[in-house]
Write a protein that holds these residues in place. Structure first.
Motif, PDB file in Angstrom:
ATOM      1  N   ASN A  69       1.020  -1.239  -0.093  1.00 29.48           N
ATOM      2  CA  ASN A  69       0.142   0.110   0.006  1.00 29.48           C
ATOM      3  C   ASN A  69       0.855   1.068  -0.107  1.00 29.48           C
ATOM      4  O   ASN A  69       1.331   1.600   0.976  1.00 29.48           O
ATOM      5  CB  ASN A  69      -0.755  -0.096   1.214  1.00 29.48           C
ATOM      6  CG  ASN A  69      -1.830   1.082   1.217  1.00 29.48           C
ATOM      7  OD1 ASN A  69      -1.843   1.894   0.477  1.00 29.48           O
ATOM      8  ND2 ASN A  69      -3.001   1.026   2.092  1.00 29.48           N
ATOM      9  N   LYS A  70       1.075   1.660  -1.300  1.00 26.71           N
ATOM     10  CA  LYS A  70       2.342   2.924  -1.287  1.00 26.71           C
ATOM     11  C   LYS A  70       1.752   4.087  -0.771  1.00 26.71           C
ATOM     12  O   LYS A  70       0.646   4.662  -1.311  1.00 26.71           O
ATOM     13  CB  LYS A  70       2.699   2.806  -2.892  1.00 26.71           C
ATOM     14  CG  LYS A  70       3.506   4.235  -3.188  1.00 26.71           C
ATOM     15  CD  LYS A  70       3.383   4.518  -4.569  1.00 26.71           C
ATOM     16  CE  LYS A  70       4.324   5.700  -4.880  1.00 26.71           C
ATOM     17  NZ  LYS A  70       3.786   6.892  -4.327  1.00 26.71           N
ATOM     18  N   PRO A  71       2.517   4.898  -0.233  1.00 27.80           N
ATOM     19  CA  PRO A  71       2.203   6.206   0.410  1.00 27.80           C
ATOM     20  C   PRO A  71       2.444   7.341  -0.799  1.00 27.80           C
ATOM     21  O   PRO A  71       3.327   7.071  -1.472  1.00 27.80           O
ATOM     22  CB  PRO A  71       3.130   6.321   1.715  1.00 27.80           C
ATOM     23  CG  PRO A  71       3.715   4.863   1.993  1.00 27.80           C
ATOM     24  CD  PRO A  71       3.556   4.343   0.619  1.00 27.80           C
ATOM     25  N   TYR A  74       6.458   8.712  -2.097  1.00 28.99           N
ATOM     26  CA  TYR A  74       7.706   7.837  -2.644  1.00 28.99           C
ATOM     27  C   TYR A  74       7.787   7.596  -4.333  1.00 28.99           C
ATOM     28  O   TYR A  74       6.970   7.583  -4.833  1.00 28.99           O
ATOM     29  CB  TYR A  74       7.571   6.443  -2.060  1.00 28.99           C
ATOM     30  CG  TYR A  74       7.665   6.450  -0.528  1.00 28.99           C
ATOM     31  CD1 TYR A  74       8.928   5.640  -0.105  1.00 28.99           C
ATOM     32  CD2 TYR A  74       6.764   6.890   0.257  1.00 28.99           C
ATOM     33  CE1 TYR A  74       9.212   5.578   1.275  1.00 28.99           C
ATOM     34  CE2 TYR A  74       7.177   6.815   1.659  1.00 28.99           C
ATOM     35  CZ  TYR A  74       8.496   6.285   2.270  1.00 28.99           C
ATOM     36  OH  TYR A  74       8.602   6.124   3.504  1.00 28.99           O
ATOM     37  N   VAL A  87      10.208   3.293  -2.845  1.00 26.23           N
ATOM     38  CA  VAL A  87       9.126   2.443  -2.229  1.00 26.23           C
ATOM     39  C   VAL A  87       9.838   1.033  -1.650  1.00 26.23           C
ATOM     40  O   VAL A  87       9.339   0.746  -0.620  1.00 26.23           O
ATOM     41  CB  VAL A  87       8.040   1.833  -3.274  1.00 26.23           C
ATOM     42  CG1 VAL A  87       7.151   2.983  -3.676  1.00 26.23           C
ATOM     43  CG2 VAL A  87       8.696   1.068  -4.669  1.00 26.23           C
ATOM     44  N   LEU A  90      10.477   0.696   2.063  1.00 28.56           N
ATOM     45  CA  LEU A  90       9.412   0.273   3.148  1.00 28.56           C
ATOM     46  C   LEU A  90       9.248  -1.128   3.209  1.00 28.56           C
ATOM     47  O   LEU A  90       8.329  -1.581   4.180  1.00 28.56           O
ATOM     48  CB  LEU A  90       7.793   0.929   2.162  1.00 28.56           C
ATOM     49  CG  LEU A  90       7.693   2.107   2.188  1.00 28.56           C
ATOM     50  CD1 LEU A  90       6.572   2.464   1.170  1.00 28.56           C
ATOM     51  CD2 LEU A  90       7.422   2.850   3.343  1.00 28.56           C
ATOM     52  N   GLU A 109      -0.852   7.272  -4.350  1.00 27.78           N
ATOM     53  CA  GLU A 109      -0.763   6.128  -3.477  1.00 27.78           C
ATOM     54  C   GLU A 109      -1.559   4.828  -3.811  1.00 27.78           C
ATOM     55  O   GLU A 109      -2.278   4.928  -4.856  1.00 27.78           O
ATOM     56  CB  GLU A 109      -1.152   6.720  -2.073  1.00 27.78           C
ATOM     57  CG  GLU A 109      -2.932   6.970  -2.160  1.00 27.78           C
ATOM     58  CD  GLU A 109      -3.238   8.010  -0.853  1.00 27.78           C
ATOM     59  OE1 GLU A 109      -3.219   7.055   0.059  1.00 27.78           O
ATOM     60  OE2 GLU A 109      -3.464   9.002  -0.988  1.00 27.78           O
ATOM     61  N   ILE A 220      -1.546   1.951   5.110  1.00 26.40           N
ATOM     62  CA  ILE A 220      -0.828   2.650   4.032  1.00 26.40           C
ATOM     63  C   ILE A 220       0.704   2.639   4.701  1.00 26.40           C
ATOM     64  O   ILE A 220       1.191   2.740   5.903  1.00 26.40           O
ATOM     65  CB  ILE A 220      -0.945   4.352   4.156  1.00 26.40           C
ATOM     66  CG1 ILE A 220      -2.265   4.682   3.438  1.00 26.40           C
ATOM     67  CG2 ILE A 220       0.170   5.134   3.444  1.00 26.40           C
ATOM     68  CD1 ILE A 220      -2.778   6.025   3.500  1.00 26.40           C
ATOM     69  N   GLY A 221       1.545   1.997   3.662  1.00 30.64           N
ATOM     70  CA  GLY A 221       2.844   1.915   3.838  1.00 30.64           C
ATOM     71  C   GLY A 221       3.380   0.556   4.233  1.00 30.64           C
ATOM     72  O   GLY A 221       4.591   0.069   4.512  1.00 30.64           O
ATOM     73  N   TYR A 223       2.822  -3.839   3.941  1.00 32.37           N
ATOM     74  CA  TYR A 223       2.786  -4.918   2.763  1.00 32.37           C
ATOM     75  C   TYR A 223       2.373  -6.272   3.132  1.00 32.37           C
ATOM     76  O   TYR A 223       2.597  -6.529   4.184  1.00 32.37           O
ATOM     77  CB  TYR A 223       4.074  -4.886   1.935  1.00 32.37           C
ATOM     78  CG  TYR A 223       5.375  -5.630   2.649  1.00 32.37           C
ATOM     79  CD1 TYR A 223       5.600  -6.843   2.438  1.00 32.37           C
ATOM     80  CD2 TYR A 223       6.053  -4.820   3.539  1.00 32.37           C
ATOM     81  CE1 TYR A 223       6.651  -7.426   3.221  1.00 32.37           C
ATOM     82  CE2 TYR A 223       7.045  -5.362   4.172  1.00 32.37           C
ATOM     83  CZ  TYR A 223       7.638  -6.866   4.125  1.00 32.37           C
ATOM     84  OH  TYR A 223       8.357  -7.365   4.718  1.00 32.37           O
TER      85      TYR A 223
END
Length: 258
Positions: A69-71, A74, A87, A90, A109, A220-221, A223
């Protein structure tokens, strides 16, 4: 067994095959101490000493498949000349080098796949799979029916006409509107450019679904590893490809306020 160098670099998780080709033509790859710049060059990863920028390349037999869940804030490249966060930073504790499958831009995101399996990533990127990607977009003001219709019919962009999208309004107020936009292409900043083409000002953009994969309650952030079934289904083009198995809808409500 000898294989093309770009395939070996891709399998090793160094880069996607296209990026690996650029590494070769830039003279960054060597086999047994000799630089190689021909794209047709082959090597045997079990016998030959392959290096990139002088560093040994090891083909890891363990394949890893990640949903992140990419913020915002990045980049999804493996290096950034501006020094922005990447990314892969993370993925603490992963212990294996991976690269993104496709990209989400710096200010976008949401759902991002990463792997060290270059062949799997290449199959997902192949146009014939037409894997759906759903985005939730917050835009300023209200959205007119005419704007939705234009997006649904396919917008002319500077790099060619975009394929028709599936579009629906999920929430609307006087100040902001949340719109669900589903596409199956993967052009650079495509959703943002589509919105700009119909005079919609994007405030926030979040990918919430890739095929039938959604983030669920993944923060968020954070995986998670894909299951073997998810990996196989995506590889076979059965998870969200047009004309494939029925899709499970991703979340339709807007993400958290902010």
């Amino acid at each position: 067994m000898e294989e093309r160098l770009q395939k070996i670099l891709s399998q090793a998780g160094i880069a996607s095959r296209r990026e690996a080709e650029r590494m070769i033509t830039d003279g960054r790859v060597a086999v047994n101490g000799k630089p190689v710049i021909e794209l047709g060059a082959k090597a045997d990863s079990s016998r030959d000493a392959i290096t990139v920028d002088g560093k040994p390349v090891t083909v890891d037999e363990k394949r890893v498949y990640i949903l992140l869940n990419k913020p915002v804030g990045y980049v999804t490249t493996l290096k950034d000349p501006e020094g922005r966060p990447i990314v892969t930073e993370l993925l603490k504790g992963l212990g294996v080098r991976v690269f993104p499958v496709g990209r989400l831009d710096y200010n976008t995101e949401g759902l991002l796949l990463l792997t060290n399996d270059g062949e799997w990533a290449n199959r997902l990127a192949h146009p014939r799979h037409e894997v759906d990607k759903e985005y939730l977009v917050r835009v300023r003001g209200t959205v007119a029916r005419e704007q939705i219709t234009r997006l649904e019919q396919g917008i002319e962009l500077e790099d060619g006409k975009a394929a028709p999208a599936r579009v629906s309004v999920t929430k609307q107020s006087d100040n902001n509107t949340w719109v669900s936009i589903t596409i199956h292409e993967g052009r650079y900043r495509q959703v943002r450019r589509m919105c700009e083409a119909v005079s919609l000002s994007v405030v926030r953009l979040r990918r919430v679904r890739y095929g039938a994969l959604s983030m669920g309650d993944l923060k968020i952030g954070a995986y998670r590893h894909l299951t073997s079934g998810e990996v196989a289904a995506l590889s076979d083009g059965k998870i969200g490809a047009r004309g494939g198995a029925p899709r499970r809808r991703g979340p339709s409500a807007p993400p958290r306020k902010g």
